[in-house]
Design an enzyme around this catalytic site. Structure first.
Site, PDB file in Angstrom:
ATOM      1  N   HIS A   1      -5.091  31.974 108.440  1.00 23.06           N
ATOM      2  CA  HIS A   1      -6.471  32.463 108.266  1.00 23.06           C
ATOM      3  C   HIS A   1      -6.660  33.921 108.683  1.00 23.06           C
ATOM      4  CE1 HIS A   1      -6.621  31.745 112.589  1.00 23.06           C
ATOM      5  NE2 HIS A   1      -7.715  32.487 112.621  1.00 23.06           N
TER       6      HIS A   1
ATOM      7  N   HIS B   1       3.802  45.969 101.021  1.00 23.77           N
ATOM      8  CA  HIS B   1       3.877  46.098  99.568  1.00 23.77           C
ATOM      9  C   HIS B   1       3.455  47.502  99.161  1.00 23.77           C
ATOM     10  CE1 HIS B   1       3.618  41.613  99.852  1.00 23.77           C
ATOM     11  NE2 HIS B   1       4.505  41.719  98.887  1.00 23.77           N
TER      12      HIS B   1
ATOM     13  N   LYS C   1       9.603  29.670  97.500  1.00 29.32           N
ATOM     14  CA  LYS C   1       8.354  29.417  96.780  1.00 29.32           C
ATOM     15  C   LYS C   1       8.544  28.339  95.704  1.00 29.32           C
ATOM     16  CE  LYS C   1       5.564  32.162  98.922  1.00 29.32           C
ATOM     17  NZ  LYS C   1       4.458  31.627  99.726  1.00 29.32           N
TER      18      LYS C   1
ATOM     19  N   PRO D   1      -0.124  33.565  92.605  1.00 33.89           N
ATOM     20  CA  PRO D   1      -0.818  34.847  92.492  1.00 33.89           C
ATOM     21  C   PRO D   1       0.123  35.975  92.094  1.00 33.89           C
ATOM     22  CG  PRO D   1      -1.099  33.866  94.678  1.00 33.89           C
ATOM     23  CD  PRO D   1       0.026  33.160  94.005  1.00 33.89           C
TER      24      PRO D   1
ATOM     25  N   TYR E   1      13.079  34.552  99.006  1.00 35.67           N
ATOM     26  CA  TYR E   1      11.629  34.272  99.046  1.00 35.67           C
ATOM     27  C   TYR E   1      11.220  33.468  97.818  1.00 35.67           C
ATOM     28  CZ  TYR E   1       6.632  35.763  98.878  1.00 35.67           C
ATOM     29  OH  TYR E   1       5.260  35.834  98.801  1.00 35.67           O
TER      30      TYR E   1
ATOM     31  N   SER F   1       4.030  32.701  94.326  1.00 37.15           N
ATOM     32  CA  SER F   1       4.011  34.140  94.000  1.00 37.15           C
ATOM     33  C   SER F   1       4.597  34.364  92.613  1.00 37.15           C
ATOM     34  CB  SER F   1       4.841  34.903  95.029  1.00 37.15           C
ATOM     35  OG  SER F   1       5.161  36.182  94.533  1.00 37.15           O
ATOM     36  N   SER F   2       4.252  35.481  92.019  1.00 38.32           N
ATOM     37  CA  SER F   2       4.757  35.803  90.670  1.00 38.32           C
ATOM     38  C   SER F   2       6.256  36.082  90.689  1.00 38.32           C
ATOM     39  CB  SER F   2       4.037  37.045  90.124  1.00 38.32           C
ATOM     40  OG  SER F   2       4.237  38.145  91.000  1.00 38.32           O
ATOM     41  N   CYS F   3       6.853  36.217  91.883  1.00 42.93           N
ATOM     42  CA  CYS F   3       8.288  36.533  91.923  1.00 42.93           C
ATOM     43  C   CYS F   3       9.148  35.301  91.650  1.00 42.93           C
ATOM     44  CB  CYS F   3       8.665  37.155  93.263  1.00 42.93           C
ATOM     45  SG  CYS F   3       8.660  35.958  94.582  1.00 42.93           S
TER      46      CYS F   3
HETATM   47  N1  LIG Z   1       0.434  39.868  99.539  1.00 46.49           N
HETATM   48  C1  LIG Z   1       0.769  39.670  98.290  1.00 46.49           C
HETATM   49  O1  LIG Z   1       0.880  40.620  97.483  1.00 46.49           O
HETATM   50  C2  LIG Z   1       1.035  38.283  97.799  1.00 46.49           C
HETATM   51  C3  LIG Z   1       0.984  37.178  98.657  1.00 46.49           C
HETATM   52  N2  LIG Z   1       1.227  35.927  98.134  1.00 46.49           N
HETATM   53  C4  LIG Z   1       1.206  34.733  99.014  1.00 46.49           C
HETATM   54  O2  LIG Z   1      -0.059  34.597  99.654  1.00 46.49           O
HETATM   55  C5  LIG Z   1       0.118  33.989 100.933  1.00 46.49           C
HETATM   56  C6  LIG Z   1      -0.497  34.865 102.009  1.00 46.49           C
HETATM   57  O3  LIG Z   1       0.051  36.160 101.907  1.00 46.49           O
HETATM   58  P1  LIG Z   1      -0.626  37.364 102.732  1.00 46.49           P
HETATM   59  O4  LIG Z   1      -2.002  36.980 103.133  1.00 46.49           O
HETATM   60  O5  LIG Z   1      -0.401  38.596 101.936  1.00 46.49           O
HETATM   61  O6  LIG Z   1       0.297  37.420 104.039  1.00 46.49           O
HETATM   62  P2  LIG Z   1      -0.058  37.987 105.489  1.00 46.49           P
HETATM   63  O7  LIG Z   1       1.246  38.454 106.048  1.00 46.49           O
HETATM   64  O8  LIG Z   1      -1.214  38.912 105.424  1.00 46.49           O
HETATM   65  O9  LIG Z   1      -0.517  36.674 106.291  1.00 46.49           O
HETATM   66  C7  LIG Z   1       0.418  35.691 106.534  1.00 46.49           C
HETATM   67  C8  LIG Z   1      -0.171  34.736 107.539  1.00 46.49           C
HETATM   68  O10 LIG Z   1       0.796  33.721 107.801  1.00 46.49           O
HETATM   69  C9  LIG Z   1       0.739  33.414 109.174  1.00 46.49           C
HETATM   70  N3  LIG Z   1       2.069  33.005 109.633  1.00 46.49           N
HETATM   71  C10 LIG Z   1       3.259  33.603 109.391  1.00 46.49           C
HETATM   72  N4  LIG Z   1       4.247  32.935 110.025  1.00 46.49           N
HETATM   73  C11 LIG Z   1       3.650  31.900 110.695  1.00 46.49           C
HETATM   74  C12 LIG Z   1       4.127  30.859 111.549  1.00 46.49           C
HETATM   75  N5  LIG Z   1       5.416  30.754 111.862  1.00 46.49           N
HETATM   76  N6  LIG Z   1       3.224  29.979 112.060  1.00 46.49           N
HETATM   77  C13 LIG Z   1       1.909  30.084 111.759  1.00 46.49           C
HETATM   78  N7  LIG Z   1       1.393  31.042 110.944  1.00 46.49           N
HETATM   79  C14 LIG Z   1       2.265  31.936 110.431  1.00 46.49           C
HETATM   80  C15 LIG Z   1       0.284  34.658 109.926  1.00 46.49           C
HETATM   81  O11 LIG Z   1      -0.466  34.224 111.052  1.00 46.49           O
HETATM   82  P3  LIG Z   1      -0.857  35.164 112.325  1.00 46.49           P
HETATM   83  O12 LIG Z   1      -1.676  36.277 111.761  1.00 46.49           O
HETATM   84  O13 LIG Z   1      -1.650  34.258 113.215  1.00 46.49           O
HETATM   85  O14 LIG Z   1       0.453  35.603 112.936  1.00 46.49           O
HETATM   86  C16 LIG Z   1      -0.545  35.384 108.869  1.00 46.49           C
HETATM   87  O15 LIG Z   1      -1.906  35.180 109.098  1.00 46.49           O
HETATM   88  C17 LIG Z   1       1.623  33.796 101.120  1.00 46.49           C
HETATM   89  O16 LIG Z   1       1.983  32.490 100.746  1.00 46.49           O
HETATM   90  C18 LIG Z   1       2.211  34.803 100.144  1.00 46.49           C
HETATM   91  O17 LIG Z   1       3.497  34.400  99.713  1.00 46.49           O
HETATM   92  C19 LIG Z   1       1.513  35.718  96.808  1.00 46.49           C
HETATM   93  C20 LIG Z   1       1.572  36.793  95.956  1.00 46.49           C
HETATM   94  C21 LIG Z   1       1.342  38.134  96.378  1.00 46.49           C
HETATM   95  C1  LIG Z   2       4.132  40.277  95.565  1.00 42.15           C
HETATM   96  C2  LIG Z   2       5.604  40.503  95.355  1.00 42.15           C
HETATM   97  O1  LIG Z   2       6.012  41.655  96.048  1.00 42.15           O
HETATM   98  C3  LIG Z   2       7.394  41.887  96.118  1.00 42.15           C
HETATM   99  O2  LIG Z   2       7.843  42.384  94.915  1.00 42.15           O
HETATM  100  P1  LIG Z   2       7.443  43.842  94.435  1.00 42.15           P
HETATM  101  O3  LIG Z   2       6.189  43.745  93.659  1.00 42.15           O
HETATM  102  O4  LIG Z   2       8.642  44.458  93.785  1.00 42.15           O
HETATM  103  O5  LIG Z   2       7.189  44.560  95.832  1.00 42.15           O
HETATM  104  P2  LIG Z   2       6.584  45.958  96.282  1.00 42.15           P
HETATM  105  O6  LIG Z   2       5.098  45.902  96.183  1.00 42.15           O
HETATM  106  O7  LIG Z   2       7.194  46.237  97.620  1.00 42.15           O
HETATM  107  O8  LIG Z   2       7.185  47.060  95.241  1.00 42.15           O
HETATM  108  C4  LIG Z   2       6.647  47.208  93.963  1.00 42.15           C
HETATM  109  C5  LIG Z   2       7.243  48.476  93.335  1.00 42.15           C
HETATM  110  O9  LIG Z   2       6.681  49.621  94.003  1.00 42.15           O
HETATM  111  C6  LIG Z   2       7.715  50.541  94.321  1.00 42.15           C
HETATM  112  N1  LIG Z   2       7.314  51.396  95.451  1.00 42.15           N
HETATM  113  C7  LIG Z   2       7.157  52.751  95.377  1.00 42.15           C
HETATM  114  N2  LIG Z   2       6.829  53.262  96.585  1.00 42.15           N
HETATM  115  C8  LIG Z   2       6.767  52.183  97.447  1.00 42.15           C
HETATM  116  C9  LIG Z   2       6.476  52.113  98.855  1.00 42.15           C
HETATM  117  O10 LIG Z   2       6.232  53.124  99.552  1.00 42.15           O
HETATM  118  N3  LIG Z   2       6.476  50.832  99.383  1.00 42.15           N
HETATM  119  C10 LIG Z   2       6.749  49.722  98.642  1.00 42.15           C
HETATM  120  N4  LIG Z   2       6.720  48.507  99.240  1.00 42.15           N
HETATM  121  N5  LIG Z   2       7.057  49.784  97.295  1.00 42.15           N
HETATM  122  C11 LIG Z   2       7.067  51.015  96.724  1.00 42.15           C
HETATM  123  C12 LIG Z   2       8.895  49.619  94.636  1.00 42.15           C
HETATM  124  O11 LIG Z   2      10.108  50.357  94.591  1.00 42.15           O
HETATM  125  C13 LIG Z   2       8.777  48.602  93.510  1.00 42.15           C
HETATM  126  O12 LIG Z   2       9.312  49.113  92.320  1.00 42.15           O
HETATM  127  C14 LIG Z   2       8.244  40.699  96.394  1.00 42.15           C
HETATM  128  O13 LIG Z   2       9.183  41.117  97.330  1.00 42.15           O
HETATM  129  C15 LIG Z   2       7.379  39.559  96.832  1.00 42.15           C
HETATM  130  O14 LIG Z   2       6.832  39.795  98.100  1.00 42.15           O
HETATM  131  C16 LIG Z   2       6.324  39.330  95.855  1.00 42.15           C
HETATM  132  O15 LIG Z   2       6.049  38.210  95.498  1.00 42.15           O
END
Ligand SMILES: NC(=O)C1=CN([C@@H]2O[C@H](COP(=O)(O)OP(=O)(O)OC[C@H]3O[C@@H](n4cnc5c(N)ncnc54)[C@H](OP(=O)(O)O)[C@@H]3O)[C@@H](O)[C@H]2O)C=CC1
Ligand SMILES: C[C@H]1O[C@H](OP(=O)(O)OP(=O)(O)OC[C@H]2O[C@@H](n3cnc4c(=O)[nH]c(N)nc43)[C@H](O)[C@@H]2O)[C@@H](O)[C@@H](O)C1=O
Length: 313
Positions: free
Chosen positions: A12, A180, A141, A164, A137, A108-110
């Site tokens: 959360h 990211h 997923k 997502p 990862y 995730s889209s990956c």
């Molecule tokens: N960010 C993105 O671009 C994308 C994210 N997603 C998915 O969305 C979901 C959330 O991602 P996002 O919000 O970005 O991630 P964040 O890193 O912002 O949040 C992750 C959360 O997971 C909790 N967490 C991690 N490890 C543990 C553990 N061992 N025990 C309890 N809680 C844990 C953390 O809790 P605390 O803060 O209390 O430590 C944190 O609040 C994930 O499943 C991710 O794969 C999918 C696609 C894209």
């Molecule tokens: C959500 C998705 O996110 C991840 O995949 P990704 O989209 O490839 O991740 P990214 O956001 O880190 O990069 C996107 C692109 O962007 C370029 N890029 C440039 N400059 C920076 C830079 O400064 N930082 C980062 N991180 N990337 C950079 C980088 O080289 C790449 O070409 C998965 O691992 C996984 O977590 C997943 O599911």
């Protein structure tokens, strides 16, 4: 979901979990179970089993995970595999044991093959090799998707999986090595502007394409799907449009107000060339995103400025 239903949001405090929490509160839900990772380490099977037995949540949003950008995924391969498998195995199984009414798993889209046809349809899963940089990862997923599917088939659990696209927004991770691309660009351009630097270094070639959905839109979709989707097959959630990383950089530069040059560090990986989601199934269900990319980036930058001192830098 009844407005007083007991809802557990795992993760959360994260970007997605906090967005789902805000959205549920906006819609009048009042009864939440919230635990930080310090209070409940979801990798600990017994602790999770005890938690579920004591709390008996009715609905679960599984937004807790080990998450990071391309370099983090490629550096901490074992951690991303172990921690995500542990977290989702424990939460999904304990939800079954304790008769949770409905659970949503966030993938995730990956998960899709690196070179799958675009846009990515749900049926393309497991039809080809994954992108190397985030394979651990992605495997975790995919296991989560299959676990929800299998618990539905064998035990009749109403567990759904949502896929997502790349997300951004409030509470994002701004650590420059682990984040990211979107939060990295926001922070890099902001700090370069303040320092009066003439150039910012970005990773890769800038040629890959990415789709970006604001976390508040995703949260809206998650609440919509929790209330309107109960199918075995997972469902893509995205905008259906993408941009090159170069185009993204120009937009973020404009929003932040940085006017310097871009340097592309091609020693860093590009990752998947493209991963545009086919969102026709989602649209057919009656949901569509509302936050346009440039508008969303401006909102994210405002949040960055307001919370800069408490961010995960
Ligand atoms: N960010 C993105 O671009 C994308 C994210 N997603 C998915 O969305 C979901 C959330 O991602 P996002 O919000 O970005 O991630 P964040 O890193 O912002 O949040 C992750 C959360 O997971 C909790 N967490 C991690 N490890 C543990 C553990 N061992 N025990 C309890 N809680 C844990 C953390 O809790 P605390 O803060 O209390 O430590 C944190 O609040 C994930 O499943 C991710 O794969 C999918 C696609 C894209
Ligand atoms: C959500 C998705 O996110 C991840 O995949 P990704 O989209 O490839 O991740 P990214 O956001 O880190 O990069 C996107 C692109 O962007 C370029 N890029 C440039 N400059 C920076 C830079 O400064 N930082 C980062 N991180 N990337 C950079 C980088 O080289 C790449 O070409 C998965 O691992 C996984 O977590 C997943 O599911």
């Amino acid at each position: 979901m009844e407005k007083d239903a007991k809802i557990y949001i795992a993760g959360h405090r994260g970007m997605v979990g906090s967005a789902i929490h805000r959205k549920l509160q906006e819609k009048g839900f009042t009864n939440f179970v919230l635990k930080t990772s310090k209070e409940l380490d979801l990798r600990n099977q017994q602790a999770v089993a005890d938690f579920f037995e004591n709390e008996k949540p009715e609905y679960v949003f599984l937004a807790a995970a080990k998450v990071g950008g391309i370099i983090a995924n490629n550096t901490y391969r074992a951690v991303f595999l172990y921690e995500n498998l542990s977290i989702q195995n424990n939460v999904i199984h304990s939800s079954f044991v304790n008769k949770v009414k409905k659970l949503m798993f966030l993938g995730s889209s990956c998960i899709y093959p690196k070179l799958a046809p675009q846009p990515l349809k749900e049926e393309y899963l497991l039809t080809g090799l994954l992108e190397e940089t985030n394979e651990p990862y992605a495997i975790a997923k995919i296991a989560g998707i299959k676990m929800c599917e299998s618990y539905r088939k064998q035990y009749g659990c109403d567990f759904i999986s949502v896929m997502p696209t790349n997300l951004y927004g409030p509470n994002d991770n701004y650590d420059l090595q682990k984040s990211h691309v979107m939060p990295a660009m926001i922070r890099k351009f902001h700090e370069a502007k303040l320092a009066g630097n003439e150039a910012v270094t970005l990773w890769g070639t800038g040629s890959p394409m990415r789709e970006f959905l604001h976390a508040d839109d995703l949260a809206e979709a998650c609440v919509f799907l929790m209330e309107n989707y109960s199918e075995e097959e997972f469902i893509n959630v995205g905008t259906g449009t993408d941009v090159t990383i170069k185009e993204l950089a120009e937009t973020v530069k404009k929003v932040v107000g940085f006017t310097g040059e871009l340097i592309w560090d091609t020693a860093k990986p590009d990752g998947t060339p493209r991963k545009l989601m086919d969102v026709s199934k989602l649209h057919a269900k009656g949901w569509k995103h509302t936050i346009a990319l440039e508008q969303g980036i401006a909102l994210a930058y405002q949040d960055f400025l307001v919370h800069h001192d408490t961010l995960r830098l």
